[in-house]
Scaffold this motif. Structure first.
Motif, PDB file in Angstrom:
ATOM      1  N   MET A 120       2.171  -1.465 -16.201  1.00 13.90           N
ATOM      2  CA  MET A 120       1.674  -0.502 -15.429  1.00 13.90           C
ATOM      3  C   MET A 120       0.137  -0.464 -15.650  1.00 13.90           C
ATOM      4  O   MET A 120      -0.816  -0.347 -14.920  1.00 13.90           O
ATOM      5  CB  MET A 120       2.105   1.061 -15.272  1.00 13.90           C
ATOM      6  CG  MET A 120       1.551   1.788 -14.419  1.00 13.90           C
ATOM      7  SD  MET A 120       2.443   3.449 -14.356  1.00 13.90           S
ATOM      8  CE  MET A 120       3.925   2.890 -13.433  1.00 13.90           C
ATOM      9  N   TYR A 121      -0.286  -0.647 -17.181  1.00 15.16           N
ATOM     10  CA  TYR A 121      -1.660  -0.517 -17.504  1.00 15.16           C
ATOM     11  C   TYR A 121      -2.343  -1.981 -16.973  1.00 15.16           C
ATOM     12  O   TYR A 121      -3.539  -1.622 -16.491  1.00 15.16           O
ATOM     13  CB  TYR A 121      -1.664  -0.712 -18.957  1.00 15.16           C
ATOM     14  CG  TYR A 121      -3.070  -0.537 -19.561  1.00 15.16           C
ATOM     15  CD1 TYR A 121      -3.394   0.679 -20.036  1.00 15.16           C
ATOM     16  CD2 TYR A 121      -4.053  -1.287 -19.306  1.00 15.16           C
ATOM     17  CE1 TYR A 121      -4.552   0.932 -20.668  1.00 15.16           C
ATOM     18  CE2 TYR A 121      -5.412  -1.052 -19.900  1.00 15.16           C
ATOM     19  CZ  TYR A 121      -5.539   0.119 -20.565  1.00 15.16           C
ATOM     20  OH  TYR A 121      -7.008   0.233 -20.900  1.00 15.16           O
ATOM     21  N   ALA A 122      -1.830  -3.167 -16.938  1.00 10.57           N
ATOM     22  CA  ALA A 122      -2.294  -4.238 -16.048  1.00 10.57           C
ATOM     23  C   ALA A 122      -2.562  -4.102 -14.755  1.00 10.57           C
ATOM     24  O   ALA A 122      -3.681  -4.427 -14.183  1.00 10.57           O
ATOM     25  CB  ALA A 122      -1.574  -5.325 -16.521  1.00 10.57           C
ATOM     26  N   ALA A 123      -1.653  -3.385 -13.964  1.00  4.62           N
ATOM     27  CA  ALA A 123      -1.724  -3.135 -12.633  1.00  4.62           C
ATOM     28  C   ALA A 123      -3.041  -2.181 -12.316  1.00  4.62           C
ATOM     29  O   ALA A 123      -3.786  -2.282 -11.345  1.00  4.62           O
ATOM     30  CB  ALA A 123      -0.481  -2.487 -12.006  1.00  4.62           C
ATOM     31  N   GLU A 124      -3.121  -1.110 -13.193  1.00  2.82           N
ATOM     32  CA  GLU A 124      -4.159   0.120 -12.895  1.00  2.82           C
ATOM     33  C   GLU A 124      -5.645  -0.382 -13.451  1.00  2.82           C
ATOM     34  O   GLU A 124      -6.349   0.046 -12.774  1.00  2.82           O
ATOM     35  CB  GLU A 124      -3.626   1.095 -13.485  1.00  2.82           C
ATOM     36  CG  GLU A 124      -2.483   2.116 -12.883  1.00  2.82           C
ATOM     37  CD  GLU A 124      -2.171   3.382 -13.352  1.00  2.82           C
ATOM     38  OE1 GLU A 124      -3.228   3.966 -13.909  1.00  2.82           O
ATOM     39  OE2 GLU A 124      -1.428   3.958 -13.170  1.00  2.82           O
ATOM     40  N   PRO A 164      10.909  -6.256 -21.510  1.00  2.00           N
ATOM     41  CA  PRO A 164      10.190  -4.868 -20.754  1.00  2.00           C
ATOM     42  C   PRO A 164      11.251  -4.233 -20.263  1.00  2.00           C
ATOM     43  O   PRO A 164      12.346  -4.610 -19.494  1.00  2.00           O
ATOM     44  CB  PRO A 164       9.251  -5.481 -19.890  1.00  2.00           C
ATOM     45  CG  PRO A 164       9.705  -6.770 -19.360  1.00  2.00           C
ATOM     46  CD  PRO A 164      10.538  -7.312 -20.642  1.00  2.00           C
ATOM     47  N   ALA A 165      10.933  -2.787 -20.195  1.00  2.00           N
ATOM     48  CA  ALA A 165      11.743  -1.928 -19.283  1.00  2.00           C
ATOM     49  C   ALA A 165      11.040  -1.794 -17.805  1.00  2.00           C
ATOM     50  O   ALA A 165       9.966  -2.345 -17.701  1.00  2.00           O
ATOM     51  CB  ALA A 165      11.570  -0.593 -20.204  1.00  2.00           C
ATOM     52  N   GLY A 166      11.656  -1.094 -17.132  1.00  2.00           N
ATOM     53  CA  GLY A 166      11.298  -0.546 -15.946  1.00  2.00           C
ATOM     54  C   GLY A 166      12.043  -1.243 -14.728  1.00  2.00           C
ATOM     55  O   GLY A 166      12.023  -0.880 -13.623  1.00  2.00           O
ATOM     56  N   VAL A 167      12.737  -2.466 -15.022  1.00  2.00           N
ATOM     57  CA  VAL A 167      13.515  -2.927 -13.867  1.00  2.00           C
ATOM     58  C   VAL A 167      14.822  -3.158 -14.466  1.00  2.00           C
ATOM     59  O   VAL A 167      15.141  -3.585 -15.466  1.00  2.00           O
ATOM     60  CB  VAL A 167      13.095  -4.177 -13.482  1.00  2.00           C
ATOM     61  CG1 VAL A 167      13.987  -5.077 -12.431  1.00  2.00           C
ATOM     62  CG2 VAL A 167      11.601  -4.348 -12.954  1.00  2.00           C
ATOM     63  N   TYR A 168      15.809  -2.615 -13.459  1.00  2.00           N
ATOM     64  CA  TYR A 168      17.278  -2.658 -14.103  1.00  2.00           C
ATOM     65  C   TYR A 168      18.036  -3.189 -13.092  1.00  2.00           C
ATOM     66  O   TYR A 168      19.282  -2.446 -12.716  1.00  2.00           O
ATOM     67  CB  TYR A 168      17.656  -1.120 -14.430  1.00  2.00           C
ATOM     68  CG  TYR A 168      16.650  -0.690 -15.297  1.00  2.00           C
ATOM     69  CD1 TYR A 168      16.615  -0.917 -16.648  1.00  2.00           C
ATOM     70  CD2 TYR A 168      15.790   0.290 -14.945  1.00  2.00           C
ATOM     71  CE1 TYR A 168      15.596  -0.629 -17.629  1.00  2.00           C
ATOM     72  CE2 TYR A 168      14.813   0.744 -15.868  1.00  2.00           C
ATOM     73  CZ  TYR A 168      14.678   0.379 -17.073  1.00  2.00           C
ATOM     74  OH  TYR A 168      14.000   1.089 -17.886  1.00  2.00           O
ATOM     75  N   TYR A 173       5.881   7.117  -9.069  1.00  2.00           N
ATOM     76  CA  TYR A 173       5.608   5.602  -8.645  1.00  2.00           C
ATOM     77  C   TYR A 173       6.842   4.770  -8.396  1.00  2.00           C
ATOM     78  O   TYR A 173       7.979   5.139  -8.664  1.00  2.00           O
ATOM     79  CB  TYR A 173       5.079   5.103  -9.796  1.00  2.00           C
ATOM     80  CG  TYR A 173       5.576   5.176 -11.182  1.00  2.00           C
ATOM     81  CD1 TYR A 173       6.631   4.274 -11.628  1.00  2.00           C
ATOM     82  CD2 TYR A 173       5.612   6.138 -12.146  1.00  2.00           C
ATOM     83  CE1 TYR A 173       7.569   4.320 -12.717  1.00  2.00           C
ATOM     84  CE2 TYR A 173       6.234   6.296 -13.164  1.00  2.00           C
ATOM     85  CZ  TYR A 173       7.194   5.347 -13.464  1.00  2.00           C
ATOM     86  OH  TYR A 173       8.122   5.545 -14.876  1.00  2.00           O
ATOM     87  N   ASP A 174       6.568   3.722  -7.727  1.00  4.55           N
ATOM     88  CA  ASP A 174       7.812   2.598  -7.650  1.00  4.55           C
ATOM     89  C   ASP A 174       7.591   1.396  -8.671  1.00  4.55           C
ATOM     90  O   ASP A 174       6.546   0.660  -8.178  1.00  4.55           O
ATOM     91  CB  ASP A 174       7.748   2.389  -5.999  1.00  4.55           C
ATOM     92  CG  ASP A 174       8.656   1.143  -5.793  1.00  4.55           C
ATOM     93  OD1 ASP A 174       9.280   0.311  -6.699  1.00  4.55           O
ATOM     94  OD2 ASP A 174       9.098   1.034  -4.683  1.00  4.55           O
ATOM     95  N   PHE A 175       8.181   1.367  -9.528  1.00  2.00           N
ATOM     96  CA  PHE A 175       7.912   0.457 -10.606  1.00  2.00           C
ATOM     97  C   PHE A 175       7.779  -1.151 -10.033  1.00  2.00           C
ATOM     98  O   PHE A 175       6.800  -1.880 -10.427  1.00  2.00           O
ATOM     99  CB  PHE A 175       8.845   0.351 -11.807  1.00  2.00           C
ATOM    100  CG  PHE A 175       8.365  -0.280 -12.900  1.00  2.00           C
ATOM    101  CD1 PHE A 175       7.288   0.078 -14.045  1.00  2.00           C
ATOM    102  CD2 PHE A 175       8.739  -1.844 -13.340  1.00  2.00           C
ATOM    103  CE1 PHE A 175       6.739  -0.528 -14.895  1.00  2.00           C
ATOM    104  CE2 PHE A 175       8.137  -2.415 -14.404  1.00  2.00           C
ATOM    105  CZ  PHE A 175       7.368  -1.800 -15.086  1.00  2.00           C
ATOM    106  N   LYS A 176       8.582  -1.349  -9.318  1.00  9.08           N
ATOM    107  CA  LYS A 176       8.584  -2.868  -8.822  1.00  9.08           C
ATOM    108  C   LYS A 176       7.367  -3.025  -7.819  1.00  9.08           C
ATOM    109  O   LYS A 176       6.859  -3.954  -7.835  1.00  9.08           O
ATOM    110  CB  LYS A 176       9.850  -3.119  -8.177  1.00  9.08           C
ATOM    111  CG  LYS A 176      11.047  -3.431  -9.005  1.00  9.08           C
ATOM    112  CD  LYS A 176      12.205  -4.320  -8.357  1.00  9.08           C
ATOM    113  CE  LYS A 176      13.069  -3.067  -7.761  1.00  9.08           C
ATOM    114  NZ  LYS A 176      14.209  -4.016  -7.178  1.00  9.08           N
ATOM    115  N   GLN A 177       7.103  -2.131  -7.195  1.00 12.71           N
ATOM    116  CA  GLN A 177       5.946  -2.074  -6.368  1.00 12.71           C
ATOM    117  C   GLN A 177       4.515  -2.343  -7.236  1.00 12.71           C
ATOM    118  O   GLN A 177       3.585  -2.981  -6.863  1.00 12.71           O
ATOM    119  CB  GLN A 177       5.585  -0.971  -5.399  1.00 12.71           C
ATOM    120  CG  GLN A 177       4.463  -0.901  -4.563  1.00 12.71           C
ATOM    121  CD  GLN A 177       4.788  -1.978  -3.357  1.00 12.71           C
ATOM    122  OE1 GLN A 177       6.031  -2.364  -2.904  1.00 12.71           O
ATOM    123  NE2 GLN A 177       3.745  -2.645  -2.776  1.00 12.71           N
TER     124      GLN A 177
END
Length: 318
Positions: free
Chosen positions: A150-154, A167-171, A243-247
């Motif tokens: 998310m840091y890299a995206a922002e 990494p966490a965030g997608v399951y 937020y939508d993590f995959k987005q």
């Protein structure tokens, strides 16, 4: 009970408590010596800074003024020390910083603030600005991997490259952790001494040897942090997020390596497919015989894979 028996009992208790106190002091002294040795081997020293009313602890090496920076973010319930063996294998030409995320290690622990992934991105941003880190290679494990994503995206201009380790965030693909959580069990939080060994067994396939004094101190620290870890975990698994993590992954522009231990029981390694599908400029590497913490279980191999990736990026620039 006779007066003499009472005196004997009191004396025995005082002696026992004194012995236990001495053992505890010795144990913590040995722990401090071991950590000092590990830090010296990695070429880093402990530092800290205060910003926005919060205390951030981190490890940092000495590097040339023009050195490229590598920022390391650990996972849930872990600390900056998780990177020590990994850092041994990184060239000294890099400026290396391993941060204790808020709520972990020696950084501030505050149960009154939120710890969802986007909140933690804000805290990391506060640290990087205070530390003068304007552009760097970002590497994160587990929860730290989700924060890094998310840091890299922002902040795309800040992240030269991105390495995500389990990494966490997608399951999309289920794991043993999800099964355990559905049964009301959370093997990631240590509540009693025997839970620490169970956590090591669960999280890692190729566990490092931890001598008794060190393991005992780590166990006590983990138990002491149960309250803050409960709070953070509840934030991470709540049903509604902002937020939508995959987005979010679609917005990452940094060259990305997704590196995963195939025996990961915390997050299924097949979720690497989702990360590489969502992140445009990405590639993946799956490591056999490794669980959720490649930088601990296979530090040299993990460092070499990471360095090959970074060398490829340098070659592409030329």
């Amino acid at each position: 009970m006779s007066h003499s028996a009472q005196i004997f009992r009191a004396g025995f208790l005082i002696a026992a408590l004194t012995l236990l106190s001495a053992c505890s002091e010795i144990k913590y002294g040995l722990y401090d010596l071991a950590m000092d040795f590990e830090r010296s081997q990695a070429g880093v020293t402990p530092k800290s800074l205060e910003t926005q009313g919060r205390h951030f602890a981190y490890l940092e090496n000495q590097a040339p003024p023009d050195a490229e920076t590598i920022l390391l973010l650990h996972g849930f319930g872990a600390s900056k020390e998780n990177w020590l063996r990994f850092m041994r294998h990184l060239p000294s030409r890099y400026h290396i910083v391993a941060l204790d995320l808020l709520g972990h290690g020696d950084s501030s622990k505050d149960t009154s603030i939120p710890y969802d992934i986007d909140d933690q991105v804000g805290y990391v941003r506060a640290f990087t600005e205070a530390a003068g880190l304007s552009r760097f290679h970002l590497m994160g494990n587990s929860m730290g991997g989700a924060i890094s994503s998310m840091y890299a995206a922002e902040y795309p201009d800040s992240v030269a490259s991105l390495v995500l380790m389990d990494p966490a965030g997608v399951y999309d693909y289920s794991s043993e952790l999800e099964t355990r959580l559905q049964k009301g069990e959370n093997p990631l939080i240590v509540r009693k001494p025997e839970d620490f060994d169970a956590l090591m067994e669960f999280a890692m396939e190729d566990k490092p040897f931890i001598p008794w004094p060190i393991k005992s101190v780590l166990t006590e620290k983990a138990i002491a942090n149960t309250g803050i870890y409960d709070h953070i975990f509840a934030e991470l698994v709540r049903e509604r997020h902002r937020y939508d993590f995959k987005q979010v992954l679609l917005d990452i522009r940094s060259p990305t390596l997704v590196l995963w231990g195939k025996e990961d029981r915390v997050i299924n390694y097949r979720n690497a497919e989702v990360f590489t599908r969502q992140i445009a400029n990405s590639r993946k590497m799956i490591i056999d015989g490794v669980g959720h913490a490649p930088m601990i279980e296979a530090p040299e191999e993990t460092a070499e894979i990471t360095l090959v990736f970074m060398r490829l990026l340098e070659a592409e620039k030329d």
